[in-house]
Design a protein around this motif. Sequence first.
Motif: not given
Length: 473
Positions: A289-304, A346-349
Amino acid sequence: LLSLNEHNDSKTDKSLFSQDREISDLEQCSSVAENGVMLVVNHSRVRPPFGVLLATALYCAEFVTAAVLCSMYHNTEDVIWMSLTIVFMLMPAVLIQLTLTFIHRDLGRDRPLVLLLHLLLLGPIIRCFEALVIYFKAGKNEEPYVTISRKITLKKGQGTQMEWEIGQKERMLATHMNAFKRTAVIQAFLGSTPQLTLQLYATIQEKYILPTRTVLMVITLISITYGALVCTVLAIQIRYDDYKVRLHPRAYLCMIVWRGLEIATRITALVLFSTALTYWTILVAVANLLFFFFLPWVEFWARKGSLTQNVEKNFSKLGTTVVLCMFTLLYACINIFCWSAVQLDLTHQELIERKQRWGHLAMYYCGRFVENFLLITLWYFFKSDFYEYVCAPLLVVQLLICYSLAVLFMLLFYQFCHPFRRLFKYNVHDCLHCACCHKRRATMVLGGSQPPDLTSQLAERETDIVEDLMEAA
Protein backbone atom coordinates in the motif's frame (compact mmCIF):
# COMPACT_ATOMS: atom_id res chain seq x y z
CA LEU A 1 -10.78 11.11 -38.59
CA LEU A 2 -12.38 14.46 -38.04
CA SER A 3 -10.24 17.47 -38.90
CA LEU A 4 -10.40 21.26 -38.67
CA ASN A 5 -9.29 23.95 -41.09
CA GLU A 6 -6.07 25.78 -40.33
CA HIS A 7 -8.02 28.87 -39.26
CA ASN A 8 -10.62 27.02 -37.13
CA ASP A 9 -9.68 26.45 -33.47
CA SER A 10 -12.97 24.95 -32.23
CA LYS A 11 -13.00 21.44 -30.86
CA THR A 12 -14.66 18.74 -32.95
CA ASP A 13 -16.37 15.51 -32.04
CA LYS A 14 -14.68 12.30 -31.17
CA SER A 15 -13.51 10.39 -34.20
CA LEU A 16 -15.11 7.19 -35.40
CA PHE A 17 -13.29 4.35 -37.10
CA SER A 18 -14.98 2.18 -39.68
CA GLN A 19 -15.96 -1.41 -39.07
CA ASP A 20 -12.94 -2.89 -40.84
CA ARG A 21 -10.72 -1.20 -38.22
CA GLU A 22 -12.73 -3.02 -35.53
CA ILE A 23 -13.12 0.15 -33.49
CA SER A 24 -16.68 1.13 -34.37
CA ASP A 25 -19.55 -0.54 -36.18
CA LEU A 26 -21.73 2.55 -36.35
CA GLU A 27 -23.34 3.79 -39.53
CA GLN A 28 -21.63 7.01 -40.53
CA CYS A 29 -23.14 9.82 -42.54
CA SER A 30 -20.67 12.60 -43.24
CA SER A 31 -21.16 16.08 -44.58
CA VAL A 32 -18.95 19.13 -44.72
CA ALA A 33 -20.21 22.25 -43.02
CA GLU A 34 -19.55 25.81 -44.05
CA ASN A 35 -16.68 26.18 -41.60
CA GLY A 36 -14.95 23.10 -43.00
CA VAL A 37 -15.80 20.73 -40.17
CA MET A 38 -16.78 17.21 -41.16
CA LEU A 39 -19.85 16.17 -39.13
CA VAL A 40 -20.44 12.55 -38.25
CA VAL A 41 -24.05 11.60 -37.57
CA ASN A 42 -24.95 8.45 -35.67
CA HIS A 43 -28.47 7.18 -36.30
CA SER A 44 -28.35 4.57 -33.54
CA ARG A 45 -30.58 4.80 -30.50
CA VAL A 46 -29.53 5.84 -27.02
CA ARG A 47 -27.67 2.94 -25.44
CA PRO A 48 -29.37 1.27 -22.44
CA PRO A 49 -27.67 1.89 -19.08
CA PHE A 50 -26.75 -1.74 -18.45
CA GLY A 51 -23.68 -0.68 -16.47
CA VAL A 52 -25.87 1.30 -14.07
CA LEU A 53 -28.17 -1.68 -13.52
CA LEU A 54 -25.28 -4.10 -12.97
CA ALA A 55 -23.43 -1.80 -10.55
CA THR A 56 -26.62 -1.20 -8.55
CA ALA A 57 -27.46 -4.91 -8.45
CA LEU A 58 -23.96 -5.81 -7.22
CA TYR A 59 -24.07 -3.05 -4.60
CA CYS A 60 -27.44 -4.20 -3.21
CA ALA A 61 -26.61 -7.92 -3.38
CA GLU A 62 -23.30 -7.51 -1.57
CA PHE A 63 -24.73 -5.19 1.07
CA VAL A 64 -27.74 -7.44 1.84
CA THR A 65 -25.68 -10.65 1.89
CA ALA A 66 -23.07 -9.08 4.16
CA ALA A 67 -25.82 -7.86 6.51
CA VAL A 68 -27.30 -11.38 6.72
CA LEU A 69 -23.86 -12.83 7.37
CA CYS A 70 -23.25 -10.27 10.15
CA SER A 71 -26.50 -11.39 11.77
CA MET A 72 -25.29 -15.00 11.67
CA TYR A 73 -21.93 -14.00 13.16
CA HIS A 74 -23.82 -12.18 15.92
CA ASN A 75 -25.85 -15.28 16.71
CA THR A 76 -22.70 -17.41 16.95
CA GLU A 77 -20.87 -14.67 18.91
CA ASP A 78 -18.07 -14.32 16.34
CA VAL A 79 -17.35 -10.72 17.29
CA ILE A 80 -14.16 -10.34 15.23
CA TRP A 81 -15.65 -11.67 11.99
CA MET A 82 -18.82 -9.61 12.53
CA SER A 83 -16.91 -6.37 13.20
CA LEU A 84 -14.65 -6.69 10.18
CA THR A 85 -17.56 -7.65 7.92
CA ILE A 86 -19.48 -4.55 9.04
CA VAL A 87 -16.45 -2.33 8.37
CA PHE A 88 -15.91 -3.70 4.85
CA MET A 89 -19.65 -3.41 4.22
CA LEU A 90 -20.12 0.20 5.37
CA MET A 91 -16.84 1.77 4.22
CA PRO A 92 -17.43 1.46 0.43
CA ALA A 93 -21.14 2.26 0.89
CA VAL A 94 -20.36 5.60 2.53
CA LEU A 95 -17.71 6.45 -0.06
CA ILE A 96 -20.16 5.64 -2.87
CA GLN A 97 -22.75 8.04 -1.41
CA LEU A 98 -20.14 10.80 -1.20
CA THR A 99 -18.98 10.12 -4.76
CA LEU A 100 -22.47 10.25 -6.25
CA THR A 101 -23.30 13.42 -4.31
CA PHE A 102 -20.06 15.06 -5.43
CA ILE A 103 -20.47 14.14 -9.11
CA HIS A 104 -24.11 15.25 -9.33
CA ARG A 105 -23.47 18.36 -7.18
CA ASP A 106 -26.53 17.77 -5.02
CA LEU A 107 -25.30 19.88 -2.09
CA GLY A 108 -25.97 23.05 -4.07
CA ARG A 109 -29.44 21.93 -5.21
CA ASP A 110 -32.77 21.66 -3.42
CA ARG A 111 -33.20 17.87 -3.40
CA PRO A 112 -33.96 16.82 0.20
CA LEU A 113 -35.39 13.40 -0.73
CA VAL A 114 -32.29 12.41 -2.67
CA LEU A 115 -30.00 13.55 0.15
CA LEU A 116 -32.10 11.61 2.67
CA LEU A 117 -31.78 8.44 0.61
CA HIS A 118 -28.03 8.97 0.43
CA LEU A 119 -27.93 9.24 4.22
CA LEU A 120 -29.79 5.92 4.36
CA LEU A 121 -27.17 4.41 1.98
CA LEU A 122 -29.83 4.04 -0.74
CA GLY A 123 -28.30 6.58 -3.12
CA PRO A 124 -27.40 4.10 -5.91
CA ILE A 125 -31.03 2.89 -6.07
CA ILE A 126 -32.52 6.35 -6.61
CA ARG A 127 -29.74 7.20 -9.09
CA CYS A 128 -30.48 4.00 -11.01
CA PHE A 129 -34.16 4.90 -11.08
CA GLU A 130 -33.33 8.38 -12.41
CA ALA A 131 -31.11 6.90 -15.15
CA LEU A 132 -33.90 4.53 -16.24
CA VAL A 133 -36.43 7.39 -16.35
CA ILE A 134 -34.07 9.49 -18.48
CA TYR A 135 -33.40 6.53 -20.79
CA PHE A 136 -37.06 5.73 -21.41
CA LYS A 137 -37.93 9.40 -21.99
CA ALA A 138 -35.06 9.79 -24.44
CA GLY A 139 -35.98 6.54 -26.20
CA LYS A 140 -39.45 7.76 -27.16
CA ASN A 141 -38.00 10.02 -29.86
CA GLU A 142 -35.45 8.62 -32.29
CA GLU A 143 -33.25 11.60 -33.09
CA PRO A 144 -29.81 11.77 -34.72
CA TYR A 145 -26.74 11.96 -32.54
CA VAL A 146 -26.21 15.60 -31.58
CA THR A 147 -22.62 16.50 -32.35
CA ILE A 148 -20.65 19.16 -30.52
CA SER A 149 -20.89 21.52 -33.49
CA ARG A 150 -24.63 20.89 -33.61
CA LYS A 151 -24.97 21.69 -29.91
CA ILE A 152 -23.16 24.98 -30.47
CA THR A 153 -25.67 25.78 -33.23
CA LEU A 154 -28.56 24.93 -30.93
CA LYS A 155 -27.19 27.15 -28.17
CA LYS A 156 -27.17 30.05 -30.64
CA GLY A 157 -30.92 29.65 -31.15
CA GLN A 158 -30.94 27.52 -34.27
CA GLY A 159 -32.43 24.04 -34.55
CA THR A 160 -35.52 22.57 -32.90
CA GLN A 161 -36.26 22.54 -29.20
CA MET A 162 -36.72 18.75 -29.35
CA GLU A 163 -33.15 18.27 -30.58
CA TRP A 164 -31.82 20.38 -27.72
CA GLU A 165 -33.86 18.40 -25.18
CA ILE A 166 -32.58 15.10 -26.61
CA GLY A 167 -29.02 16.39 -26.29
CA GLN A 168 -29.67 17.36 -22.67
CA LYS A 169 -31.06 13.91 -21.85
CA GLU A 170 -28.08 12.21 -23.49
CA ARG A 171 -25.67 14.28 -21.39
CA MET A 172 -27.62 13.54 -18.20
CA LEU A 173 -27.65 9.81 -18.96
CA ALA A 174 -23.92 9.91 -19.72
CA THR A 175 -23.32 11.61 -16.35
CA HIS A 176 -25.16 8.80 -14.56
CA MET A 177 -23.26 6.10 -16.43
CA ASN A 178 -19.87 7.71 -15.76
CA ALA A 179 -20.73 8.16 -12.09
CA PHE A 180 -21.61 4.47 -11.71
CA LYS A 181 -18.37 3.47 -13.40
CA ARG A 182 -16.47 5.30 -10.66
CA THR A 183 -18.61 3.78 -7.92
CA ALA A 184 -18.07 0.28 -9.36
CA VAL A 185 -14.31 0.73 -9.00
CA ILE A 186 -14.69 2.05 -5.43
CA GLN A 187 -17.01 -0.80 -4.48
CA ALA A 188 -14.67 -3.40 -5.99
CA PHE A 189 -11.34 -2.37 -4.51
CA LEU A 190 -12.27 -0.63 -1.26
CA GLY A 191 -14.99 -3.07 -0.22
CA SER A 192 -15.17 -6.30 -2.19
CA THR A 193 -11.48 -7.17 -2.20
CA PRO A 194 -10.97 -6.92 1.59
CA GLN A 195 -14.36 -8.58 2.11
CA LEU A 196 -13.45 -11.55 -0.09
CA THR A 197 -10.05 -11.86 1.58
CA LEU A 198 -11.65 -11.81 5.03
CA GLN A 199 -14.37 -14.37 4.26
CA LEU A 200 -11.93 -16.77 2.56
CA TYR A 201 -9.62 -16.49 5.55
CA ALA A 202 -12.53 -17.12 7.94
CA THR A 203 -13.60 -20.18 5.94
CA ILE A 204 -10.12 -21.71 6.17
CA GLN A 205 -9.71 -20.88 9.85
CA GLU A 206 -13.12 -22.25 10.86
CA LYS A 207 -12.65 -25.33 8.62
CA TYR A 208 -16.20 -25.44 7.28
CA ILE A 209 -18.14 -23.89 4.41
CA LEU A 210 -21.03 -21.61 5.33
CA PRO A 211 -23.56 -21.23 2.44
CA THR A 212 -24.22 -17.53 3.09
CA ARG A 213 -20.49 -16.84 3.27
CA THR A 214 -19.96 -18.72 -0.01
CA VAL A 215 -22.65 -16.63 -1.71
CA LEU A 216 -20.99 -13.44 -0.44
CA MET A 217 -17.58 -14.59 -1.75
CA VAL A 218 -19.06 -15.30 -5.20
CA ILE A 219 -20.75 -11.87 -5.31
CA THR A 220 -17.58 -10.09 -4.23
CA LEU A 221 -15.50 -11.93 -6.83
CA ILE A 222 -17.95 -10.87 -9.56
CA SER A 223 -17.86 -7.30 -8.23
CA ILE A 224 -14.05 -7.22 -8.25
CA THR A 225 -13.85 -8.62 -11.77
CA TYR A 226 -16.41 -6.09 -13.01
CA GLY A 227 -14.56 -3.25 -11.28
CA ALA A 228 -11.30 -4.33 -12.91
CA LEU A 229 -13.02 -4.42 -16.31
CA VAL A 230 -14.42 -0.91 -15.76
CA CYS A 231 -10.99 0.32 -14.70
CA THR A 232 -9.42 -1.09 -17.89
CA VAL A 233 -12.08 0.40 -20.17
CA LEU A 234 -11.88 3.78 -18.40
CA ALA A 235 -8.12 3.81 -18.91
CA ILE A 236 -8.62 3.18 -22.64
CA GLN A 237 -11.29 5.88 -22.91
CA ILE A 238 -9.20 8.49 -21.11
CA ARG A 239 -6.03 7.63 -23.01
CA TYR A 240 -7.81 7.74 -26.41
CA ASP A 241 -10.47 10.36 -25.71
CA ASP A 242 -10.27 11.62 -29.29
CA TYR A 243 -11.86 8.41 -30.55
CA LYS A 244 -15.08 6.52 -30.01
CA VAL A 245 -14.30 3.35 -28.05
CA ARG A 246 -16.14 0.20 -29.08
CA LEU A 247 -14.95 -3.15 -27.72
CA HIS A 248 -15.67 -6.45 -29.43
CA PRO A 249 -17.34 -9.20 -27.30
CA ARG A 250 -14.18 -11.30 -27.56
CA ALA A 251 -12.26 -8.41 -25.96
CA TYR A 252 -14.62 -8.48 -22.96
CA LEU A 253 -14.30 -12.27 -22.74
CA CYS A 254 -10.52 -12.01 -22.82
CA MET A 255 -10.52 -9.32 -20.12
CA ILE A 256 -12.88 -11.33 -17.89
CA VAL A 257 -10.59 -14.37 -17.98
CA TRP A 258 -7.49 -12.20 -17.53
CA ARG A 259 -8.85 -10.22 -14.60
CA GLY A 260 -10.66 -13.12 -12.95
CA LEU A 261 -7.59 -15.36 -12.89
CA GLU A 262 -5.30 -12.54 -11.81
CA ILE A 263 -7.48 -11.44 -8.89
CA ALA A 264 -8.44 -14.94 -7.71
CA THR A 265 -4.82 -16.09 -7.73
CA ARG A 266 -3.60 -12.99 -5.91
CA ILE A 267 -6.21 -13.20 -3.15
CA THR A 268 -5.67 -16.95 -2.72
CA ALA A 269 -1.91 -16.44 -2.34
CA LEU A 270 -2.42 -13.72 0.28
CA VAL A 271 -4.94 -15.78 2.24
CA LEU A 272 -2.81 -18.94 2.23
CA PHE A 273 0.20 -16.92 3.38
CA SER A 274 -1.87 -15.30 6.14
CA THR A 275 -2.96 -18.70 7.51
CA ALA A 276 0.69 -19.66 8.02
CA LEU A 277 2.29 -16.30 8.92
CA THR A 278 -0.53 -14.06 10.09
CA TYR A 279 1.41 -11.04 11.36
CA TRP A 280 3.76 -11.01 8.38
CA THR A 281 0.72 -10.58 6.13
CA ILE A 282 0.12 -7.16 7.67
CA LEU A 283 3.68 -6.17 6.79
CA VAL A 284 3.24 -7.35 3.17
CA ALA A 285 -0.07 -5.49 2.77
CA VAL A 286 1.21 -2.25 4.32
CA ALA A 287 4.42 -2.36 2.25
CA ASN A 288 2.41 -2.77 -0.97
CA LEU A 289 0.00 0.00 0.00
CA LEU A 290 2.73 2.49 0.90
CA PHE A 291 4.77 1.71 -2.20
CA PHE A 292 1.95 2.29 -4.67
CA PHE A 293 0.60 5.25 -2.68
CA PHE A 294 3.88 7.19 -2.66
CA LEU A 295 5.04 6.16 -6.14
CA PRO A 296 2.97 8.84 -7.99
CA TRP A 297 4.01 11.48 -5.45
CA VAL A 298 7.70 10.60 -5.79
CA GLU A 299 7.40 10.93 -9.58
CA PHE A 300 5.56 14.23 -9.07
CA TRP A 301 8.32 15.61 -6.85
CA ALA A 302 11.04 14.29 -9.20
CA ARG A 303 9.45 16.18 -12.10
CA LYS A 304 9.11 19.31 -9.90
CA GLY A 305 5.57 19.78 -11.15
CA SER A 306 2.67 21.76 -9.73
CA LEU A 307 -0.68 20.36 -8.68
CA THR A 308 -3.43 20.52 -11.26
CA GLN A 309 -6.03 23.17 -10.50
CA ASN A 310 -8.84 21.56 -12.51
CA VAL A 311 -9.98 18.98 -9.96
CA GLU A 312 -12.64 21.39 -8.71
CA LYS A 313 -12.82 25.14 -9.25
CA ASN A 314 -13.92 25.93 -5.69
CA PHE A 315 -11.21 23.84 -4.03
CA SER A 316 -8.25 25.37 -2.26
CA LYS A 317 -4.80 23.83 -2.45
CA LEU A 318 -5.52 21.86 0.70
CA GLY A 319 -8.79 20.53 -0.72
CA THR A 320 -7.09 19.62 -3.99
CA THR A 321 -4.35 17.78 -2.09
CA VAL A 322 -6.92 15.82 -0.06
CA VAL A 323 -8.80 14.77 -3.21
CA LEU A 324 -5.56 13.72 -4.89
CA CYS A 325 -4.56 11.71 -1.81
CA MET A 326 -7.90 9.87 -1.90
CA PHE A 327 -7.46 9.22 -5.61
CA THR A 328 -3.94 7.92 -4.99
CA LEU A 329 -5.21 5.68 -2.18
CA LEU A 330 -7.73 4.10 -4.57
CA TYR A 331 -4.94 3.67 -7.13
CA ALA A 332 -2.78 1.91 -4.51
CA CYS A 333 -5.60 -0.41 -3.42
CA ILE A 334 -6.18 -1.45 -7.04
CA ASN A 335 -2.51 -2.22 -7.60
CA ILE A 336 -2.31 -4.41 -4.50
CA PHE A 337 -4.63 -6.95 -6.12
CA CYS A 338 -4.30 -6.37 -9.87
CA TRP A 339 -2.84 -4.11 -12.55
CA SER A 340 -4.61 -0.75 -12.54
CA ALA A 341 -4.02 -0.27 -16.30
CA VAL A 342 -3.09 3.41 -15.72
CA GLN A 343 -0.15 5.45 -14.50
CA LEU A 344 -0.95 8.53 -12.47
CA ASP A 345 0.28 11.98 -13.45
CA LEU A 346 -0.72 14.44 -10.73
CA THR A 347 0.20 17.43 -12.89
CA HIS A 348 -2.20 16.47 -15.70
CA GLN A 349 -5.79 17.68 -15.82
CA GLU A 350 -7.20 14.14 -15.96
CA LEU A 351 -4.59 12.81 -13.47
CA ILE A 352 -3.71 9.95 -15.83
CA GLU A 353 -0.69 9.62 -18.08
CA ARG A 354 -1.65 9.01 -21.68
CA LYS A 355 1.39 7.02 -22.78
CA GLN A 356 1.27 3.23 -22.82
CA ARG A 357 4.35 2.29 -20.81
CA TRP A 358 5.17 -1.30 -21.60
CA GLY A 359 8.13 -1.22 -19.23
CA HIS A 360 5.92 -0.49 -16.22
CA LEU A 361 3.52 -3.21 -17.29
CA ALA A 362 6.32 -5.78 -17.60
CA MET A 363 7.89 -4.80 -14.28
CA TYR A 364 4.57 -5.01 -12.46
CA TYR A 365 3.69 -8.50 -13.67
CA CYS A 366 7.22 -9.83 -13.21
CA GLY A 367 7.39 -8.42 -9.69
CA ARG A 368 3.90 -9.66 -8.82
CA PHE A 369 4.71 -13.16 -10.12
CA VAL A 370 7.85 -13.30 -7.97
CA GLU A 371 5.96 -12.01 -4.92
CA ASN A 372 3.15 -14.55 -5.34
CA PHE A 373 5.74 -17.32 -5.78
CA LEU A 374 7.48 -16.29 -2.53
CA LEU A 375 4.20 -16.08 -0.60
CA ILE A 376 3.07 -19.51 -1.76
CA THR A 377 6.51 -21.00 -1.10
CA LEU A 378 6.58 -19.63 2.45
CA TRP A 379 3.09 -20.99 3.03
CA TYR A 380 4.25 -24.41 1.79
CA PHE A 381 7.04 -24.57 4.36
CA PHE A 382 5.09 -23.09 7.30
CA LYS A 383 1.59 -24.44 6.61
CA SER A 384 -0.49 -25.91 9.44
CA ASP A 385 -1.74 -29.46 9.86
CA PHE A 386 -5.09 -28.47 8.32
CA TYR A 387 -3.57 -29.01 4.86
CA GLU A 388 -2.34 -32.54 5.49
CA TYR A 389 -5.11 -33.92 3.28
CA VAL A 390 -4.37 -31.40 0.52
CA CYS A 391 -1.70 -31.98 -2.10
CA ALA A 392 0.28 -28.82 -1.33
CA PRO A 393 2.78 -29.09 -4.22
CA LEU A 394 -0.06 -29.49 -6.71
CA LEU A 395 -1.85 -26.46 -5.23
CA VAL A 396 1.32 -24.35 -5.58
CA VAL A 397 1.73 -25.41 -9.21
CA GLN A 398 -1.94 -24.70 -9.96
CA LEU A 399 -1.72 -21.17 -8.54
CA LEU A 400 1.41 -20.38 -10.54
CA ILE A 401 -0.17 -21.79 -13.72
CA CYS A 402 -3.33 -19.76 -13.17
CA TYR A 403 -1.35 -16.54 -12.78
CA SER A 404 0.68 -17.40 -15.88
CA LEU A 405 -2.59 -17.92 -17.79
CA ALA A 406 -3.77 -14.51 -16.59
CA VAL A 407 -0.61 -12.94 -18.01
CA LEU A 408 -1.11 -14.87 -21.25
CA PHE A 409 -4.67 -13.59 -21.68
CA MET A 410 -3.44 -10.08 -20.91
CA LEU A 411 -0.91 -10.36 -23.74
CA LEU A 412 -3.60 -11.74 -26.06
CA PHE A 413 -5.82 -8.77 -25.24
CA TYR A 414 -3.16 -6.19 -26.08
CA GLN A 415 -2.05 -8.06 -29.20
CA PHE A 416 -5.39 -9.02 -30.77
CA CYS A 417 -8.37 -7.53 -28.86
CA HIS A 418 -7.33 -4.00 -27.87
CA PRO A 419 -9.51 -1.53 -29.87
CA PHE A 420 -6.54 0.75 -30.66
CA ARG A 421 -3.83 -1.84 -31.19
CA ARG A 422 -3.19 -0.41 -34.71
CA LEU A 423 -2.17 2.89 -33.13
CA PHE A 424 0.49 1.34 -30.88
CA LYS A 425 4.00 2.29 -31.83
CA TYR A 426 5.07 -1.01 -30.30
CA ASN A 427 2.93 -4.00 -29.46
CA VAL A 428 3.50 -7.35 -27.77
CA HIS A 429 4.60 -8.94 -31.03
CA ASP A 430 7.01 -6.06 -31.70
CA CYS A 431 8.58 -6.38 -28.24
CA LEU A 432 9.10 -10.12 -28.69
CA HIS A 433 10.37 -9.57 -32.22
CA CYS A 434 12.82 -6.91 -31.05
CA ALA A 435 14.09 -9.25 -28.33
CA CYS A 436 14.65 -12.00 -30.88
CA CYS A 437 16.28 -9.55 -33.29
CA HIS A 438 18.58 -8.36 -30.52
CA LYS A 439 19.82 -11.89 -29.92
CA ARG A 440 20.15 -12.54 -33.65
CA ARG A 441 21.99 -9.26 -34.16
CA ALA A 442 24.44 -10.14 -31.39
CA THR A 443 25.08 -13.49 -33.07
CA MET A 444 25.57 -11.88 -36.48
CA VAL A 445 27.92 -9.23 -35.09
CA LEU A 446 30.03 -11.90 -33.48
CA GLY A 447 30.06 -13.73 -36.81
CA GLY A 448 31.05 -10.61 -38.75
CA SER A 449 27.71 -9.93 -40.46
CA GLN A 450 25.95 -6.57 -40.59
CA PRO A 451 22.96 -6.05 -38.26
CA PRO A 452 19.57 -5.26 -39.82
CA ASP A 453 18.49 -1.64 -40.22
CA LEU A 454 15.90 -1.28 -37.47
CA THR A 455 15.48 2.45 -38.15
CA SER A 456 14.10 1.84 -41.61
CA GLN A 457 11.78 -0.83 -40.23
CA LEU A 458 10.47 1.63 -37.63
CA ALA A 459 9.92 4.27 -40.32
CA GLU A 460 7.97 1.76 -42.40
CA ARG A 461 5.92 0.90 -39.33
CA GLU A 462 5.05 4.55 -38.69
CA THR A 463 4.19 5.01 -42.39
CA ASP A 464 1.79 2.07 -42.22
CA ILE A 465 0.10 3.58 -39.16
CA VAL A 466 -0.34 6.93 -40.92
CA GLU A 467 -1.80 5.18 -43.96
CA ASP A 468 -4.22 3.29 -41.72
CA LEU A 469 -5.33 6.58 -40.14
CA MET A 470 -5.85 8.20 -43.53
CA GLU A 471 -7.90 5.22 -44.70
CA ALA A 472 -10.00 5.42 -41.54
CA ALA A 473 -10.59 9.11 -42.22
